[in-house]
Scaffold this motif. Structure first.
Motif, PDB file in Angstrom:
ATOM      1  N   GLU A 224       0.815  -1.202   0.000  1.00 23.45           N
ATOM      2  CA  GLU A 224       0.000   0.000   0.000  1.00 23.45           C
ATOM      3  C   GLU A 224       0.857   1.264   0.000  1.00 23.45           C
ATOM      4  N   SER A 225       2.099   1.162   0.431  1.00 27.00           N
ATOM      5  CA  SER A 225       2.986   2.327   0.498  1.00 27.00           C
ATOM      6  C   SER A 225       3.274   2.835  -0.904  1.00 27.00           C
ATOM      7  N   PRO A 226       2.997   4.105  -1.197  1.00 33.04           N
ATOM      8  CA  PRO A 226       3.284   4.634  -2.535  1.00 33.04           C
ATOM      9  C   PRO A 226       4.781   4.836  -2.723  1.00 33.04           C
ATOM     10  N   TRP A 227       5.262   4.469  -3.901  1.00 29.56           N
ATOM     11  CA  TRP A 227       6.665   4.713  -4.238  1.00 29.56           C
ATOM     12  C   TRP A 227       6.842   6.201  -4.537  1.00 29.56           C
ATOM     13  N   PRO A 228       7.787   6.893  -3.879  1.00 34.17           N
ATOM     14  CA  PRO A 228       7.957   8.335  -4.113  1.00 34.17           C
ATOM     15  C   PRO A 228       8.317   8.701  -5.542  1.00 34.17           C
ATOM     16  N   GLY A 229       8.818   7.735  -6.317  1.00 31.23           N
ATOM     17  CA  GLY A 229       9.269   8.045  -7.670  1.00 31.23           C
ATOM     18  C   GLY A 229       8.211   7.956  -8.746  1.00 31.23           C
ATOM     19  N   GLY A 230       6.995   7.526  -8.402  1.00 32.31           N
ATOM     20  CA  GLY A 230       5.965   7.420  -9.425  1.00 32.31           C
ATOM     21  C   GLY A 230       4.955   6.341  -9.131  1.00 32.31           C
ATOM     22  N   ASP A 231       4.261   5.881 -10.168  1.00 30.01           N
ATOM     23  CA  ASP A 231       3.162   4.931  -9.983  1.00 30.01           C
ATOM     24  C   ASP A 231       3.635   3.483  -9.896  1.00 30.01           C
ATOM     25  N   GLU A 232       4.496   3.093 -10.828  1.00 33.05           N
ATOM     26  CA  GLU A 232       4.892   1.686 -10.920  1.00 33.05           C
ATOM     27  C   GLU A 232       6.305   1.484 -10.389  1.00 33.05           C
ATOM     28  N   LEU A 233       6.438   0.575  -9.432  1.00 33.62           N
ATOM     29  CA  LEU A 233       7.744   0.321  -8.828  1.00 33.62           C
ATOM     30  C   LEU A 233       8.626  -0.462  -9.802  1.00 33.62           C
ATOM     31  N   PRO A 234       9.819   0.055 -10.131  1.00 33.18           N
ATOM     32  CA  PRO A 234      10.693  -0.653 -11.078  1.00 33.18           C
ATOM     33  C   PRO A 234      11.150  -2.007 -10.540  1.00 33.18           C
ATOM     34  N   ARG A 235      11.400  -2.896 -11.456  1.00 37.11           N
ATOM     35  CA  ARG A 235      11.785  -4.273 -11.139  1.00 37.11           C
ATOM     36  C   ARG A 235      13.034  -4.342 -10.265  1.00 37.11           C
ATOM     37  N   HIS A 236      13.997  -3.424 -10.472  1.00 33.31           N
ATOM     38  CA  HIS A 236      15.263  -3.545  -9.754  1.00 33.31           C
ATOM     39  C   HIS A 236      15.115  -3.347  -8.248  1.00 33.31           C
ATOM     40  N   TYR A 237      14.009  -2.799  -7.784  1.00 40.00           N
ATOM     41  CA  TYR A 237      13.821  -2.610  -6.352  1.00 40.00           C
ATOM     42  C   TYR A 237      13.754  -3.935  -5.599  1.00 40.00           C
TER      43      TYR A 237
ATOM     44  N   VAL B  43      22.445   6.689   5.242  1.00 40.37           N
ATOM     45  CA  VAL B  43      21.351   6.054   5.968  1.00 40.37           C
ATOM     46  C   VAL B  43      20.036   6.790   5.739  1.00 40.37           C
ATOM     47  N   GLY B  44      18.962   6.043   5.936  1.00 41.63           N
ATOM     48  CA  GLY B  44      17.629   6.615   5.875  1.00 41.63           C
ATOM     49  C   GLY B  44      16.643   5.669   6.528  1.00 41.63           C
ATOM     50  N   ALA B  45      15.419   6.156   6.714  1.00 39.52           N
ATOM     51  CA  ALA B  45      14.387   5.352   7.367  1.00 39.52           C
ATOM     52  C   ALA B  45      13.514   4.620   6.365  1.00 39.52           C
ATOM     53  N   GLY B  46      13.575   4.995   5.093  1.00 30.99           N
ATOM     54  CA  GLY B  46      12.806   4.282   4.082  1.00 30.99           C
ATOM     55  C   GLY B  46      11.369   4.751   3.966  1.00 30.99           C
TER      56      GLY B  46
ATOM     57  N   ARG C  69       6.407   0.857   4.128  1.00 28.49           N
ATOM     58  CA  ARG C  69       5.971   0.445   5.464  1.00 28.49           C
ATOM     59  C   ARG C  69       5.781  -1.061   5.584  1.00 28.49           C
ATOM     60  N   GLU C  70       5.324  -1.707   4.521  1.00 30.57           N
ATOM     61  CA  GLU C  70       5.152  -3.156   4.565  1.00 30.57           C
ATOM     62  C   GLU C  70       6.497  -3.862   4.706  1.00 30.57           C
ATOM     63  N   GLU C  71       7.505  -3.355   4.017  1.00 28.67           N
ATOM     64  CA  GLU C  71       8.846  -3.923   4.129  1.00 28.67           C
ATOM     65  C   GLU C  71       9.371  -3.789   5.552  1.00 28.67           C
ATOM     66  N   MET C  72       9.189  -2.602   6.142  1.00 32.18           N
ATOM     67  CA  MET C  72       9.641  -2.384   7.525  1.00 32.18           C
ATOM     68  C   MET C  72       8.977  -3.359   8.492  1.00 32.18           C
ATOM     69  N   ARG C  73       7.680  -3.487   8.342  1.00 34.89           N
ATOM     70  CA  ARG C  73       6.936  -4.344   9.278  1.00 34.89           C
ATOM     71  C   ARG C  73       7.411  -5.787   9.210  1.00 34.89           C
ATOM     72  N   ASN C  74       7.804  -6.249   8.030  1.00 30.27           N
ATOM     73  CA  ASN C  74       8.322  -7.609   7.914  1.00 30.27           C
ATOM     74  C   ASN C  74       9.622  -7.795   8.692  1.00 30.27           C
TER      75      ASN C  74
END
Length: 272
Positions: free
Chosen positions: A44-57, A113-116, A119-124
């Protein structure tokens, strides 16, 4: 001003050793790599770079394995995380990883460093998104204690350990620089309290960059180094950043096979 690249090193792009050698041969000063341990399928977390998350992530190699490979294939290239999601990392393990990288590289490690944002990734990883900034602060402070004290201890809200021996110590004195990512309203507070530099993304909250850098350095009472991600490969952009007294710029390097990457680096090297 140092020129480098930031990229996602994955299992379907150029390898880290070949990339490191290619950068150093062309006169680049640094390599910064991104980190994502995984990407949840349902997000559900929106990617700050746009609509579709690139594969390399969701195909990134571990950053410290990547940077070690690049470091052992080079002699001068600075190797850094851009950024390490330390709210998803154990601080004692992190301190050991970065100190080991600094030792293996002969003092060339940088910890961005950063907090990211995911949110779903963090919770895991067992991280509560609402408290991730407080967690980030404590983990950076704990890592610095582990790097600089023979018998390190830390007692905080999230990080708590009695005196420990933690080796190796970093080669750099007093430790590898910790660069704080982001450009939000409280970013400068973090940079001033526990950072050694600021590392925002070009064009995201950096429209008044020269004034922002001047404000940061005045508040800090020191010349805080500034490195920018995602700088357009255009001479006018580079000249503007130089006028703003930026210390380092990072061109975004797409994740591509070796031949395509080398051709792209040849073009970027013309700007150095």
């Amino acid at each position: 001003m140092e020129f480098g690249v930031s990229t996602f090193v994955t299992d379907d792009g150029i390898g880290p050793a070949a990339l490191g050698r290619a950068l150093e041969e062309r006169g680049f000063g640094s390599l910064f790599v991104a980190e994502h341990t995984h990407i949840p399928v349902k997000r559900e977390s929106p990617w700050p770079g746009g609509d579709e998350l690139p594969r390399h992530y969701y195909r990134t190699l571990d950053p410290f394995v990547t940077l070690t490979a690049a470091a052992t294939a080079t002699e001068r290239l600075r190797v850094g995380t851009g950024i390490a999601l330390i709210v998803q990392r154990d601080p004692i393990v992190l301190a050991n990883e970065v100190a080991s990288l600094d030792l293996v590289s002969g003092g060339r490690a940088v910890l961005g460093v950063g907090a990211g944002w995911n949110r779903e990734e963090m919770r895991n990883h067992g991280t509560e998104p609402r408290t991730r900034m407080r967690l980030l602060r404590e983990r950076v402070l704990a890592v610095k204690e582990l790097w600089t004290k023979d018998e390190a201890e830390f007692h905080g809200e999230f990080v708590d350990f009695d005196p420990v021996f933690s080796y190796p110590k970093p080669v750099q004195d007093p430790h590898p620089p910790v660069l704080i990512g982001g450009s939000g309203p409280t970013t400068f507070d973090r940079v001033i309290e526990f950072g050694d530099g600021w590392m925002p993304i070009y064009g995201r909250g950096t429209d008044a960059l020269a004034a922002q850098i001047a404000e940061l350095r005045e508040r800090a009472g020191r010349r805080v180094p500034v490195t920018l991600f995602g700088v357009p490969p255009k001479r006018e952009a580079i000249e503007a950043l130089e006028s703003a007294e930026v210390d380092g710029i990072l061109f975004n390097l797409p994740t591509e096979p070796a031949d395509d990457t080398l051709r792209r680096l040849d073009r970027l090297a013309e700007l150095l």
